[in-house]
Design a protein around this motif. Structure first.
Motif, PDB file in Angstrom:
ATOM      1  N   LYS A  32     -63.319  23.584-115.869  1.00 31.28           N
ATOM      2  CA  LYS A  32     -63.571  24.728-114.994  1.00 31.28           C
ATOM      3  C   LYS A  32     -64.799  24.498-114.123  1.00 31.28           C
ATOM      4  O   LYS A  32     -64.793  24.799-112.921  1.00 31.28           O
ATOM      5  CB  LYS A  32     -63.746  25.999-115.823  1.00 31.28           C
ATOM      6  CG  LYS A  32     -62.462  26.507-116.439  1.00 31.28           C
ATOM      7  CD  LYS A  32     -62.712  27.741-117.276  1.00 31.28           C
ATOM      8  CE  LYS A  32     -61.431  28.179-117.976  1.00 31.28           C
ATOM      9  NZ  LYS A  32     -61.657  29.346-118.836  1.00 31.28           N
ATOM     10  N   LEU A  33     -65.860  23.957-114.708  1.00 31.05           N
ATOM     11  CA  LEU A  33     -67.057  23.682-113.928  1.00 31.05           C
ATOM     12  C   LEU A  33     -66.804  22.617-112.864  1.00 31.05           C
ATOM     13  O   LEU A  33     -67.324  22.702-111.747  1.00 31.05           O
ATOM     14  CB  LEU A  33     -68.190  23.235-114.852  1.00 31.05           C
ATOM     15  CG  LEU A  33     -68.830  24.323-115.706  1.00 31.05           C
ATOM     16  CD1 LEU A  33     -69.855  23.729-116.659  1.00 31.05           C
ATOM     17  CD2 LEU A  33     -69.464  25.384-114.836  1.00 31.05           C
ATOM     18  N   ALA A  34     -65.989  21.620-113.182  1.00 25.33           N
ATOM     19  CA  ALA A  34     -65.655  20.585-112.203  1.00 25.33           C
ATOM     20  C   ALA A  34     -64.845  21.164-111.047  1.00 25.33           C
ATOM     21  O   ALA A  34     -65.073  20.813-109.885  1.00 25.33           O
ATOM     22  CB  ALA A  34     -64.898  19.447-112.880  1.00 25.33           C
ATOM     23  N   ILE A  53     -64.899  24.334-110.023  1.00 25.29           N
ATOM     24  CA  ILE A  53     -65.806  25.188-109.251  1.00 25.29           C
ATOM     25  C   ILE A  53     -66.701  24.333-108.368  1.00 25.29           C
ATOM     26  O   ILE A  53     -66.934  24.646-107.193  1.00 25.29           O
ATOM     27  CB  ILE A  53     -66.633  26.090-110.194  1.00 25.29           C
ATOM     28  CG1 ILE A  53     -65.726  27.119-110.854  1.00 25.29           C
ATOM     29  CG2 ILE A  53     -67.787  26.766-109.456  1.00 25.29           C
ATOM     30  CD1 ILE A  53     -66.382  27.913-111.957  1.00 25.29           C
ATOM     31  N   HIS A  54     -67.170  23.229-108.903  1.00 26.97           N
ATOM     32  CA  HIS A  54     -67.999  22.306-108.138  1.00 26.97           C
ATOM     33  C   HIS A  54     -67.221  21.732-106.955  1.00 26.97           C
ATOM     34  O   HIS A  54     -67.757  21.612-105.846  1.00 26.97           O
ATOM     35  CB  HIS A  54     -68.489  21.190-109.058  1.00 26.97           C
ATOM     36  CG  HIS A  54     -69.390  20.217-108.384  1.00 26.97           C
ATOM     37  ND1 HIS A  54     -70.701  20.481-108.138  1.00 26.97           N
ATOM     38  CD2 HIS A  54     -69.148  18.979-107.897  1.00 26.97           C
ATOM     39  CE1 HIS A  54     -71.240  19.450-107.525  1.00 26.97           C
ATOM     40  NE2 HIS A  54     -70.315  18.523-107.366  1.00 26.97           N
ATOM     41  N   LEU A  55     -65.974  21.388-107.157  1.00 30.57           N
ATOM     42  CA  LEU A  55     -65.136  20.862-106.085  1.00 30.57           C
ATOM     43  C   LEU A  55     -64.939  21.902-104.981  1.00 30.57           C
ATOM     44  O   LEU A  55     -65.019  21.577-103.791  1.00 30.57           O
ATOM     45  CB  LEU A  55     -63.784  20.416-106.641  1.00 30.57           C
ATOM     46  CG  LEU A  55     -62.784  19.898-105.616  1.00 30.57           C
ATOM     47  CD1 LEU A  55     -63.266  18.592-105.010  1.00 30.57           C
ATOM     48  CD2 LEU A  55     -61.417  19.728-106.254  1.00 30.57           C
ATOM     49  N   PHE A 114     -66.959  24.428-104.204  1.00 28.04           N
ATOM     50  CA  PHE A 114     -68.207  24.573-103.472  1.00 28.04           C
ATOM     51  C   PHE A 114     -68.497  23.356-102.592  1.00 28.04           C
ATOM     52  O   PHE A 114     -69.050  23.490-101.504  1.00 28.04           O
ATOM     53  CB  PHE A 114     -69.383  24.831-104.417  1.00 28.04           C
ATOM     54  CG  PHE A 114     -69.481  26.262-104.862  1.00 28.04           C
ATOM     55  CD1 PHE A 114     -69.696  27.274-103.947  1.00 28.04           C
ATOM     56  CD2 PHE A 114     -69.361  26.591-106.199  1.00 28.04           C
ATOM     57  CE1 PHE A 114     -69.792  28.583-104.340  1.00 28.04           C
ATOM     58  CE2 PHE A 114     -69.445  27.896-106.606  1.00 28.04           C
ATOM     59  CZ  PHE A 114     -69.662  28.910-105.677  1.00 28.04           C
ATOM     60  N   LEU A 115     -68.137  22.179-103.045  1.00 29.72           N
ATOM     61  CA  LEU A 115     -68.321  20.975-102.246  1.00 29.72           C
ATOM     62  C   LEU A 115     -67.480  21.030-100.979  1.00 29.72           C
ATOM     63  O   LEU A 115     -67.974  20.758 -99.874  1.00 29.72           O
ATOM     64  CB  LEU A 115     -67.957  19.732-103.057  1.00 29.72           C
ATOM     65  CG  LEU A 115     -67.991  18.410-102.302  1.00 29.72           C
ATOM     66  CD1 LEU A 115     -69.417  18.043-101.936  1.00 29.72           C
ATOM     67  CD2 LEU A 115     -67.348  17.328-103.119  1.00 29.72           C
ATOM     68  N   SER A 117     -68.919  23.724 -98.613  1.00 24.75           N
ATOM     69  CA  SER A 117     -70.150  23.316 -97.935  1.00 24.75           C
ATOM     70  C   SER A 117     -69.875  22.256 -96.877  1.00 24.75           C
ATOM     71  O   SER A 117     -70.500  22.261 -95.813  1.00 24.75           O
ATOM     72  CB  SER A 117     -71.177  22.816 -98.943  1.00 24.75           C
ATOM     73  OG  SER A 117     -70.693  21.649 -99.587  1.00 24.75           O
TER      74      SER A 117
END
Length: 59
Positions: A10-12, A14-16, A18-19, A22
């Motif tokens: 899940k964190l990966a 979410i990080h993707l 946001f990446l 941005s």
């Protein structure tokens, strides 16, 4: 251990997200001037070119 793996996935994701968001913001011209402050510090927007000084005498 399964809960930790699910949390990491899940964190990966979410990080993707946001990446990608941005990167889109920084490549979109209407957002670029408001978000990326380094272009002001580097003098990219001003368009002023400094006068060049000849340092070697070419004879």
């Amino acid at each position: 251990m399964k809960k930790v793996e699910n949390l990491l996935v899940k964190l990966a994701l979410i990080h993707l997200v946001f990446l990608l968001l941005s990167q889109w913001v920084l490549t979109n011209d209407s957002w670029k001037r408001n978000v990326n402050k380094s272009i002001y510090y580097e003098g990219v927007i001003k368009g002023n070119q400094p006068r060049t000084t000849e340092t070697i005498d070419h004879k």
